[in-house]
Design a protein around this motif. Structure first.
Motif, short mmCIF file in Angstrom:
data_model
loop_
_atom_site.label_atom_id
_atom_site.label_comp_id
_atom_site.label_asym_id
_atom_site.label_seq_id
_atom_site.Cartn_x
_atom_site.Cartn_y
_atom_site.Cartn_z
N ARG A 35 0.83 -1.21 0.00
CA ARG A 35 0.00 0.00 0.00
C ARG A 35 0.87 1.26 0.00
O ARG A 35 0.58 2.23 -0.71
CB ARG A 35 -0.95 0.00 1.20
CG ARG A 35 -2.13 -0.97 1.03
CD ARG A 35 -3.16 -0.80 2.13
NE ARG A 35 -2.73 -1.38 3.39
CZ ARG A 35 -2.89 -2.65 3.74
NH1 ARG A 35 -3.46 -3.49 2.91
NH2 ARG A 35 -2.47 -3.07 4.92
N ILE A 36 1.95 1.25 0.78
CA ILE A 36 2.87 2.39 0.81
C ILE A 36 3.50 2.60 -0.57
O ILE A 36 3.59 3.72 -1.06
CB ILE A 36 3.96 2.19 1.89
CG1 ILE A 36 3.33 2.26 3.28
CG2 ILE A 36 5.09 3.20 1.73
CD1 ILE A 36 4.26 1.78 4.40
N PHE A 37 3.93 1.50 -1.19
CA PHE A 37 4.52 1.56 -2.53
C PHE A 37 3.52 2.19 -3.51
O PHE A 37 3.87 3.08 -4.28
CB PHE A 37 4.91 0.16 -2.99
CG PHE A 37 5.45 0.11 -4.39
CD1 PHE A 37 6.80 0.31 -4.63
CD2 PHE A 37 4.62 -0.14 -5.47
CE1 PHE A 37 7.32 0.27 -5.91
CE2 PHE A 37 5.12 -0.19 -6.76
CZ PHE A 37 6.47 0.02 -6.98
N ALA A 38 2.27 1.75 -3.47
CA ALA A 38 1.25 2.27 -4.38
C ALA A 38 1.00 3.75 -4.12
O ALA A 38 0.94 4.55 -5.07
CB ALA A 38 -0.05 1.48 -4.22
N ARG A 39 0.87 4.13 -2.85
CA ARG A 39 0.63 5.52 -2.49
C ARG A 39 1.77 6.42 -2.98
O ARG A 39 1.55 7.49 -3.55
CB ARG A 39 0.49 5.63 -0.97
CG ARG A 39 -0.63 6.53 -0.53
CD ARG A 39 -0.81 6.55 0.98
NE ARG A 39 -1.51 5.37 1.45
CZ ARG A 39 -1.04 4.51 2.35
NH1 ARG A 39 0.13 4.70 2.92
NH2 ARG A 39 -1.74 3.45 2.71
N GLN A 40 3.01 5.97 -2.75
CA GLN A 40 4.17 6.76 -3.14
C GLN A 40 4.29 6.83 -4.66
O GLN A 40 4.68 7.86 -5.21
CB GLN A 40 5.45 6.18 -2.54
CG GLN A 40 6.64 7.09 -2.64
CD GLN A 40 6.47 8.37 -1.84
OE1 GLN A 40 6.09 8.32 -0.68
NE2 GLN A 40 6.72 9.50 -2.46
N SER A 41 3.93 5.76 -5.36
CA SER A 41 3.95 5.77 -6.82
C SER A 41 3.01 6.82 -7.38
O SER A 41 3.35 7.55 -8.31
CB SER A 41 3.56 4.39 -7.37
OG SER A 41 4.50 3.41 -7.02
N VAL A 42 1.81 6.90 -6.79
CA VAL A 42 0.84 7.90 -7.24
C VAL A 42 1.35 9.30 -6.94
O VAL A 42 1.28 10.20 -7.78
CB VAL A 42 -0.54 7.65 -6.58
CG1 VAL A 42 -1.49 8.82 -6.84
CG2 VAL A 42 -1.14 6.35 -7.09
N GLU A 43 1.89 9.49 -5.74
CA GLU A 43 2.42 10.81 -5.37
C GLU A 43 3.56 11.24 -6.29
O GLU A 43 3.64 12.37 -6.72
CB GLU A 43 2.90 10.81 -3.92
CG GLU A 43 3.34 12.17 -3.44
CD GLU A 43 3.69 12.19 -1.98
OE1 GLU A 43 4.70 12.82 -1.64
OE2 GLU A 43 2.97 11.56 -1.18
N ASP A 44 4.46 10.29 -6.61
CA ASP A 44 5.62 10.58 -7.46
C ASP A 44 5.27 10.56 -8.95
O ASP A 44 6.07 10.95 -9.79
CB ASP A 44 6.74 9.57 -7.22
CG ASP A 44 7.37 9.70 -5.85
OD1 ASP A 44 7.07 10.69 -5.15
OD2 ASP A 44 8.16 8.81 -5.49
N GLN A 45 4.08 10.04 -9.28
CA GLN A 45 3.69 9.83 -10.67
C GLN A 45 4.71 8.97 -11.39
O GLN A 45 5.11 9.24 -12.52
CB GLN A 45 3.46 11.17 -11.39
CG GLN A 45 2.21 11.89 -10.93
CD GLN A 45 0.96 11.10 -11.23
OE1 GLN A 45 0.58 10.95 -12.38
NE2 GLN A 45 0.31 10.56 -10.19
N GLY A 46 5.18 7.93 -10.72
CA GLY A 46 6.15 6.99 -11.27
C GLY A 46 6.63 6.06 -10.18
O GLY A 46 6.10 6.06 -9.07
N MET A 47 7.62 5.30 -10.50
CA MET A 47 8.20 4.40 -9.50
C MET A 47 8.83 5.23 -8.39
O MET A 47 9.47 6.24 -8.67
CB MET A 47 9.25 3.50 -10.13
CG MET A 47 8.69 2.55 -11.15
SD MET A 47 7.69 1.30 -10.35
CE MET A 47 8.49 -0.14 -10.94
N PRO A 48 8.68 4.81 -7.15
CA PRO A 48 9.25 5.60 -6.05
C PRO A 48 10.74 5.34 -5.82
O PRO A 48 11.24 5.47 -4.72
CB PRO A 48 8.41 5.16 -4.84
CG PRO A 48 7.97 3.78 -5.18
CD PRO A 48 7.83 3.75 -6.68
#
Length: 89
Positions: A35-48
């Motif tokens: 879930r953290i990975f997904a949230r950060q991916s959306v925030e970064d608009q890419g791989m975190p």
């Protein structure tokens, strides 16, 4: 945020046990890490983390560690298995 969707991932059972133990030691769960990975991916608009191809013969380092950790030369030995896990192959 309501948990309305389920994600299923196929992976090696030994890897799953190892990662679950790791995240338990870190005080969280594998599911929460996803879930953290997904949230950060959306925030970064890419791989975190940084993804890139390296020049031949150049030592590779993990992008998230700013060069602190060296990647072993044999890292590519598992590329086919990883691609299969993510349905890329």
């Amino acid at each position: 945020m309501a948990k309305e969707a389920t994600l299923q991932v196929r992976m090696d059972s030994e890897l799953k046990e190892q990662v679950e133990l790791l995240y338990k030691q870190l005080g969280t769960s594998f599911a929460e890490a996803v879930r953290i990975f997904a949230r950060q991916s959306v925030e970064d608009q890419g791989m975190p983390f940084s993804m890139h191809l390296s020049a031949a013969g150049r030592k590779r380092t993990l992008g998230i560690a700013n060069g602190k950790y060296k990647i072993p030369d044999n890292i590519d030995e598992n590329n086919d298995e990883i691609a299969e896990m993510f349905g890329v192959k």
